[in-house]
Scaffold this active site. Structure first.
Site, mmCIF file in Angstrom:
data_model
loop_
_atom_site.group_PDB
_atom_site.id
_atom_site.type_symbol
_atom_site.label_atom_id
_atom_site.label_comp_id
_atom_site.label_asym_id
_atom_site.label_seq_id
_atom_site.Cartn_x
_atom_site.Cartn_y
_atom_site.Cartn_z
ATOM 1 C CB ALA A 1 43.468 34.087 35.493
ATOM 2 C CG HIS B 1 36.968 36.151 36.577
ATOM 3 N ND1 HIS B 1 36.736 34.882 36.417
ATOM 4 C CD2 HIS B 1 36.462 36.922 35.835
ATOM 5 C CE1 HIS B 1 35.694 34.807 35.410
ATOM 6 N NE2 HIS B 1 35.351 36.121 35.167
ATOM 7 C CB SER B 2 38.705 37.375 32.848
ATOM 8 O OG SER B 2 38.719 37.775 31.526
ATOM 9 C CG MET B 3 43.942 41.151 32.497
ATOM 10 S SD MET B 3 43.808 43.220 32.030
ATOM 11 C CE MET B 3 43.421 43.529 33.411
ATOM 12 C CB SER C 1 38.717 32.370 37.919
ATOM 13 O OG SER C 1 37.439 32.600 37.602
#
Length: 252
Positions: free
Chosen positions: A98, A94-96, A121
């Site tokens: 990903a 998720h975010s970083m 994500s």
């Protein structure tokens, strides 16, 4: 119970399932820790062996130096995950997280370890570019960013002493992700991009751009919500992951 694998503290298993047919490896967001994925582990304990990454500089690794470069972090993580590929492995970042998952997948596939699927994500594609300088703000500016994204525990944000303790790791993470890319590389596994329709960190179009980063299949799924849509839409996200795990096992 939390299980740290081997002699290091990179990997966490909250609900160990060593005989499960597949593995899910979870990569936290900037400022996040392995414990963010405890609910995911609990929900999927009967489906797969869930492992969450614990980056240096937080929680029980707080005394270790932070790593403020995505490539350097991926270089250190990849060898820790290679032994997990005795069965299908799905990455969820998720975010970083990903981007780290993507970079780790790039490194692992060079040695013949390719994830069955990569979930990207809440993050725009590696080839997209924005100028972001959150890591250069003072502490108050950094805290303002955390509050705006609603991804940090309110208890942490309300505890001045605890907050000052975790800010160095958060700043380091922001420096890592804000100085990354753009990158045009691809991975050989399918990518599923998940994004909130009101995410300030990634438009739907920027998430769609992940299509160019895989030589395999691509799917985009949009949820109602912001950057941390996966908290408010947890049940839906879990079902998406569960279905992907079943598919990964079915093709073996």
């Amino acid at each position: 119970m939390t299980v740290a694998d081997g002699s290091n503290l990179w990997l966490r298993r909250f609900h160990p399932a060593p005989d499960a047919p597949a593995r899910l490896v979870c990569f936290p967001h900037a400022g996040g820790s392995a414990s963010f994925y405890f609910p995911v582990s609990a929900a999927l304990a009967s489906d797969c062996d869930v492992t969450a990454l614990q980056y240096p500089g937080r929680q029980d690794r707080r005394a270790e130096p932070n790593v403020d470069d995505i490539g350097a972090l991926a270089d250190r993580i990849a060898p820790e995950l290679a032994p997990l590929f005795d069965r299908p492995v799905v990455f969820f970042g998720h975010s970083m997280g990903a981007i780290i998952a993507f970079e780790v997948a790039r490194r692992l596939q060079r040695s013949g370890h390719t994830p069955a699927l990569l979930f990207a994500s809440g993050r725009r594609a590696p080839s997209t570019r924005r100028v972001e300088t959150v890591h250069q703000r003072d502490d108050d500016g950094l805290v303002a960013e955390l509050k705006a994204l609603s991804g940090t525990d309110a208890q942490v944000l309300g505890d001045e002493e605890l907050l000052r303790m975790v800010l160095p790791a958060i700043r380091s993470d922001y420096r890592a992700i804000e100085t990354y890319g753009p990158v045009e590389a691809t991975v050989d596994c399918p990518i599923t991009a998940l994004v909130g329709d009101a995410d300030p960190k990634s438009t739907v179009e920027e998430a769609q751009a992940w299509r160019a980063h895989t030589t395999a299949g691509f799917h985009l799924q949009v949820f109602a919500g912001g950057h941390f849509y996966l908290s408010s839409r947890a049940a839906e996200v879990i079902e998406v992951i569960r279905e992907a795990l079943r598919d990964a096992v079915a093709v073996v």
